[in-house]
Design a protein around this motif. Sequence first.
Motif, mmCIF file in Angstrom:
data_model
loop_
_atom_site.group_PDB
_atom_site.id
_atom_site.type_symbol
_atom_site.label_atom_id
_atom_site.label_comp_id
_atom_site.label_asym_id
_atom_site.label_seq_id
_atom_site.Cartn_x
_atom_site.Cartn_y
_atom_site.Cartn_z
ATOM 1 N N LYS A 1 0.833 -1.209 0.000
ATOM 2 C CA LYS A 1 0.000 0.000 0.000
ATOM 3 C C LYS A 1 0.868 1.258 0.000
ATOM 4 O O LYS A 1 0.560 2.253 -0.652
ATOM 5 C CB LYS A 1 -0.966 0.009 1.189
ATOM 6 C CG LYS A 1 -2.109 -0.991 1.018
ATOM 7 C CD LYS A 1 -3.261 -0.733 1.940
ATOM 8 C CE LYS A 1 -4.342 -1.798 1.855
ATOM 9 N NZ LYS A 1 -5.185 -1.696 0.640
ATOM 10 N N MET A 2 1.993 1.189 0.740
ATOM 11 C CA MET A 2 2.902 2.336 0.758
ATOM 12 C C MET A 2 3.462 2.589 -0.632
ATOM 13 O O MET A 2 3.567 3.725 -1.094
ATOM 14 C CB MET A 2 4.040 2.099 1.757
ATOM 15 C CG MET A 2 3.617 2.275 3.206
ATOM 16 S SD MET A 2 4.946 1.845 4.342
ATOM 17 C CE MET A 2 6.081 3.209 4.102
ATOM 18 N N LYS A 3 3.769 1.525 -1.334
ATOM 19 C CA LYS A 3 4.283 1.627 -2.698
ATOM 20 C C LYS A 3 3.207 2.234 -3.593
ATOM 21 O O LYS A 3 3.447 3.175 -4.344
ATOM 22 C CB LYS A 3 4.653 0.217 -3.231
ATOM 23 C CG LYS A 3 5.998 -0.261 -2.799
ATOM 24 C CD LYS A 3 7.030 0.210 -3.807
ATOM 25 C CE LYS A 3 8.392 -0.401 -3.462
ATOM 26 N NZ LYS A 3 9.469 0.353 -4.129
ATOM 27 N N TYR A 4 2.011 1.666 -3.454
ATOM 28 C CA TYR A 4 0.898 2.062 -4.312
ATOM 29 C C TYR A 4 0.579 3.546 -4.173
ATOM 30 O O TYR A 4 0.328 4.264 -5.131
ATOM 31 C CB TYR A 4 -0.331 1.208 -3.955
ATOM 32 C CG TYR A 4 -1.581 1.550 -4.738
ATOM 33 C CD1 TYR A 4 -1.729 1.160 -6.072
ATOM 34 C CD2 TYR A 4 -2.628 2.244 -4.128
ATOM 35 C CE1 TYR A 4 -2.881 1.473 -6.772
ATOM 36 C CE2 TYR A 4 -3.791 2.566 -4.826
ATOM 37 C CZ TYR A 4 -3.908 2.174 -6.151
ATOM 38 O OH TYR A 4 -5.042 2.481 -6.851
ATOM 39 N N TYR A 5 0.629 4.030 -2.945
ATOM 40 C CA TYR A 5 0.274 5.433 -2.707
ATOM 41 C C TYR A 5 1.469 6.388 -2.790
ATOM 42 O O TYR A 5 1.345 7.573 -2.517
ATOM 43 C CB TYR A 5 -0.398 5.592 -1.327
ATOM 44 C CG TYR A 5 -1.787 4.986 -1.266
ATOM 45 C CD1 TYR A 5 -2.120 4.067 -0.269
ATOM 46 C CD2 TYR A 5 -2.747 5.324 -2.206
ATOM 47 C CE1 TYR A 5 -3.382 3.497 -0.217
ATOM 48 C CE2 TYR A 5 -4.020 4.766 -2.161
ATOM 49 C CZ TYR A 5 -4.327 3.851 -1.170
ATOM 50 O OH TYR A 5 -5.565 3.297 -1.125
ATOM 51 N N GLY A 6 2.629 5.829 -3.146
ATOM 52 C CA GLY A 6 3.818 6.681 -3.298
ATOM 53 C C GLY A 6 4.413 7.096 -1.955
ATOM 54 O O GLY A 6 5.261 7.984 -1.877
ATOM 55 N N LEU A 7 3.947 6.447 -0.868
ATOM 56 C CA LEU A 7 4.453 6.830 0.458
ATOM 57 C C LEU A 7 5.864 6.298 0.679
ATOM 58 O O LEU A 7 6.671 6.900 1.384
ATOM 59 C CB LEU A 7 3.520 6.277 1.546
ATOM 60 C CG LEU A 7 2.142 6.960 1.662
ATOM 61 C CD1 LEU A 7 1.215 6.144 2.538
ATOM 62 C CD2 LEU A 7 2.297 8.375 2.213
ATOM 63 N N TYR A 8 6.147 5.182 0.015
ATOM 64 C CA TYR A 8 7.467 4.579 0.195
ATOM 65 C C TYR A 8 8.535 5.495 -0.391
ATOM 66 O O TYR A 8 9.504 5.853 0.276
ATOM 67 C CB TYR A 8 7.509 3.180 -0.456
ATOM 68 C CG TYR A 8 8.646 2.352 0.071
ATOM 69 C CD1 TYR A 8 9.861 2.306 -0.629
ATOM 70 C CD2 TYR A 8 8.530 1.649 1.261
ATOM 71 C CE1 TYR A 8 10.922 1.573 -0.133
ATOM 72 C CE2 TYR A 8 9.577 0.916 1.760
ATOM 73 C CZ TYR A 8 10.773 0.877 1.065
ATOM 74 O OH TYR A 8 11.830 0.159 1.564
#
Length: 461
Positions: free
Chosen positions: A445-452
Amino acid sequence: MINKSILVIDDDQIILESLCGFLASEGFETDGADSFKVALSRLENSRYNLVITDINLPDGDGLEILDIIRNKHPQTVAIVITGYGTIESAVTSIKRGAHDYLTKPIIDDELRMAVARAINQQSLMSENERLRVQLERKFSIENIISQDYKMAKIFELIEAIADTKATVLMAGPSGTGKSMLARAIHHRSARRGKPFVEVSCGALPETLLESELFGHAKGSFTGAVANKEGKFLAADGGTIFLDEISNASAALQAKLLRVLEARQFEPVGSNKTRTVDTRIILASNKNMTQEVQRGRFREDLYYRINVITIELPPLCDRVGDIRLLAEHFMKIYCSQNNREKLGITDEAMQYLERYSWPGNVRELEKVIERAALLGKGRFISADDLPDIVKQEKNSRQRTYNKMSLKDALAEPEKNIIRQALEANHWNRQETAKALQINRTTLFKKMKYYGLYTEAEKLGLI
Ligand SMILES: Nc1ncnc2c1ncn2[C@@H]1O[C@H](COP(=O)(O)OP(=O)(O)O)[C@@H](O)[C@H]1O
Ligand SMILES: [Mg+2]
């Protein structure tokens, strides 16, 4: 303006033609009938403002024409022509509903005046009829606009209880239609022919309110110069609507309890008990359970009142109604003010549907009234709406734009994950635990939302 229409009935062709000719030259639409039979078919097929009829017709009685007019065309007035000027036949015809009579030979001036008076009377009658129809319409459920299922349930309930004596409590914020529905209940009950009396309990100081409701005896206080009847007696046989009931003082609450229990009370300063047959409807824009809990409203009175409670939803909880109501008010105010509008532009409608309407239907009605009156274009456009309706900060929080549930949840989900990460100093194990998801899901999810990427850039992970 449409010309007023007159039907002239006389078997004497010469009189018939000269009357019709004269009235046409005075600007009336005229029809002639030279027999009872022809007159009947004319009346059957057209509507007249005025009928002028001879009493003696070869194939029937002119007085019977009066009966037909009275029964079938109550909005038409009649003048009779009496052949021999006998006062008896004139009196009989007036008794049978004629507005006036003329005696032969007919003098132009007399005719002109009699016709003017009769037409004047007829306009008053049809104006009264129009007002009456308007009133009926305004209070019939059919004119209460809604397509919302919550309101549909309320309408059903109203149908079911209207013709009972049950006390009704209308709850809901200001402008949601409480007064309107109270009237609708009255108009749907057998009491409709009797008065509907409305009293706003918030508008008067305590002592005045008591005498307003229950009346007072002469001399019971300074200024009580005569006996006063009071609204409860005025509503005898009908319905009393007590608005803003939460404002009632302790003394008034006690008195109300007795009226609700026994339909009995004493006027202020009198010990003569009065009994009334009045349907009681109450309204409050405060939460009554809360008022009871806070000790401001008697619990026993509340239970008496709370027999049937109708809770009106605020307008922002029935967004689907906004368009219907806006169009309804546009039609009303355009016709009332001789304006012509073809509709409401999409942009304006979007603003209307997004705004939170703290003043509910009343506020919407005022906004549309103003737009219909002041707007220059053929449509109500965004320019015609007050700024407050167009300000983003006043829009409803949960606006629904066409999108999938997944898309709709994306933004809030991203925010929650970010907040959880921040709260846990970007420790993914702790964050996953807090959110009760596994670490792999969090990572995806972090990857998906660009949070990573964001965290990496900032050196947080
Ligand atoms: N469902 C509705 N359909 C049409 N007009 C409505 C509706 N609800 C309210 N109104 C109008 O909105 C205004 C406010 O309603 P009202 O009954 O006075 O509200 P309340 O008593 O709850 O403050 C009135 O002019 C009423 O005619
Ligand atoms: Mg009201």
